[in-house]
Design an enzyme around this catalytic site. Structure first.
Site, PDB file in Angstrom:
ATOM      1  N   GLU A 133      66.913  41.047  56.738  1.00  0.00           N
ATOM      2  CA  GLU A 133      67.004  40.761  55.305  1.00  0.00           C
ATOM      3  C   GLU A 133      66.777  41.996  54.459  1.00  0.00           C
ATOM      4  OE1 GLU A 133      65.626  37.470  52.101  1.00  0.00           O
ATOM      5  OE2 GLU A 133      65.208  37.194  54.195  1.00  0.00           O
ATOM      6  N   VAL A 259      60.430  31.205  48.210  1.00  0.00           N
ATOM      7  CA  VAL A 259      61.764  30.626  48.416  1.00  0.00           C
ATOM      8  C   VAL A 259      62.794  31.355  47.562  1.00  0.00           C
ATOM      9  CG1 VAL A 259      63.169  28.602  47.873  1.00  0.00           C
ATOM     10  CG2 VAL A 259      61.082  28.329  49.185  1.00  0.00           C
ATOM     11  N   HIS A 260      63.926  31.730  48.171  1.00  0.00           N
ATOM     12  CA  HIS A 260      64.988  32.383  47.415  1.00  0.00           C
ATOM     13  C   HIS A 260      66.352  31.985  47.970  1.00  0.00           C
ATOM     14  CE1 HIS A 260      63.578  35.054  50.621  1.00  0.00           C
ATOM     15  NE2 HIS A 260      64.805  35.551  50.700  1.00  0.00           N
ATOM     16  N   LEU A 261      67.251  31.680  47.059  1.00  0.00           N
ATOM     17  CA  LEU A 261      68.615  31.277  47.398  1.00  0.00           C
ATOM     18  C   LEU A 261      69.522  32.498  47.318  1.00  0.00           C
ATOM     19  CD1 LEU A 261      70.841  29.047  47.816  1.00  0.00           C
ATOM     20  CD2 LEU A 261      70.945  28.909  45.312  1.00  0.00           C
TER      21      LEU A 261
END
EC number: 3.6.1.71
Length: 342
Positions: A133, A259-261
């Site tokens: 990532e 949390v990340h979209l």
């Protein structure tokens, strides 16, 4: 001779009226708390990012910064907007206007050898994803070509992995930096990924402190839908004239504890896409489609990640358009140009 049992000190934020489960405050990691499904606070006078908490586990206190407009207090003493005070065990933190009382608790947790071994195994998977990532939000003045991060080395020349806390800290700082923000409303903020893996790569993040998909419940359903809608809005606003295809989704095992979209174009034309783990994190079942996550929460009330998911990062390189196998990233990139006419 029996192996010594390792101990670690952990910090918990505890609601005195027990309205919700206690919240873990990782050592030296900034955690933003406020009005959210996690805290059960619905009072509009409490901001979604009312306070920032940073636990000093070794010193036995928590630094509390008031971020919201309305007053947060410790033992009746107001902290003040953008000011910071220490919260000690035995003191009471009132989230806003003298309401919603919290205390902090520190405890020593013994780690058994089996637990330590499991954590080492889990750490291997985390470090694979961290390499896959490697993103926290675009730094001011940077560009997609500025993707290299020199690995830190110790005095013996061994590379040190960046800690999970460091990445999370950078992500949360990026969220609050106006220079980083592409879009924001009262529920979410959108930032550019610091290490974009395609021509267009954004992250949609909730202001509420939600550590990972593991803690998502049906209470977060509307937020997940809103995050998806905002992702589609950003595509329309910033890439509406583009013919590029986009996907919206989450990494099954993210490296950053918020949390990340991901909103990412499918050209994957970026110098930051450097290895197999980068590719597979977006082009295998490691990447969970946003709509699939929403459906999972609608039907089951939670998100389930299959065992062995981190092994997907090791799969052979395969073109996402025609499924052809490629031996290396340079050859894959050359192949991709045939699909997008570059």
């Amino acid at each position: 001779m029996p192996e010594a049992v390792a101990k670690m000190r952990v910090c918990w934020l505890v609601r005195q009226d027990s309205r919700h489960q206690r919240i873990k405050l990782p050592h030296l990691e900034a955690v933003v708390i406020g009005r959210s499904p996690e805290t059960k606070i619905t009072d509009k006078k409490c901001s979604r990012q009312q306070v920032q908490l940073k636990a000093e586990c070794n010193k036995g206190y928590v630094k509390v910064q008031q971020m919201g407009v309305n007053p947060t207090s410790i033992d009746s003493g107001v902290i003040g907007k953008d000011q910071e005070k220490k919260l000690l065990p035995g003191q009471v933190l009132h989230m806003v206007n003298g309401l919603y009382p919290y205390i902090v608790e520190f405890e020593e947790v013994a780690e058994s050898p089996n637990l330590t071994q499991r954590k080492r195994k889990r750490s291997d998977c985390d470090s694979e994803e961290m390499e896959a990532e490697s993103g926290t939000g675009l730094a001011p003045g940077s560009s997609p070509s500025q993707c290299s991060v020199s690995p830190k080395k110790d005095k013996n020349g061994a590379t040190k992995k960046e800690s999970l806390g460091h990445w999370s800290q950078g992500l949360k700082m990026s969220m609050k930096d106006p220079k980083m923000q592409v879009y924001k409303d009262d529920q979410v903020v959108v930032i550019k990924d610091k290490y974009p893996k395609a021509r267009h790569h954004w992250l949609v993040l909730p202001w509420a402190s939600i550590s990972s998909l593991k803690v998502v419940t049906s209470e977060h359903l509307e937020l997940l839908k809103h995050m998806h809608a905002v992702g589609e809005k950003v595509i329309a606003d910033f890439a509406g004239s583009s013919k590029l295809r986009f996907r919206l989704g989450y990494h099954a095992i993210p490296s950053m504890s918020h949390v990340h979209l991901h909103v990412i174009s499918q050209d994957f034309d970026s110098p930051c896409l450097k290895n197999k783990k980068h590719w597979n994190s977006f082009n295998t079942e490691y990447f969970l489609e946003s709509q699939a996550v929403i459906k999972m929460v609608q039907e089951a009330g939670r998100v389930t990640v299959k065992d062995g998911t981190c092994e997907l990062l090791k799969l052979p390189l395969r073109c996402h358009e025609c499924q052809q196998l490629l031996p290396s990233i340079p050859q894959l990139k050359e192949h991709l140009r045939k699909h997008w006419g570059g």
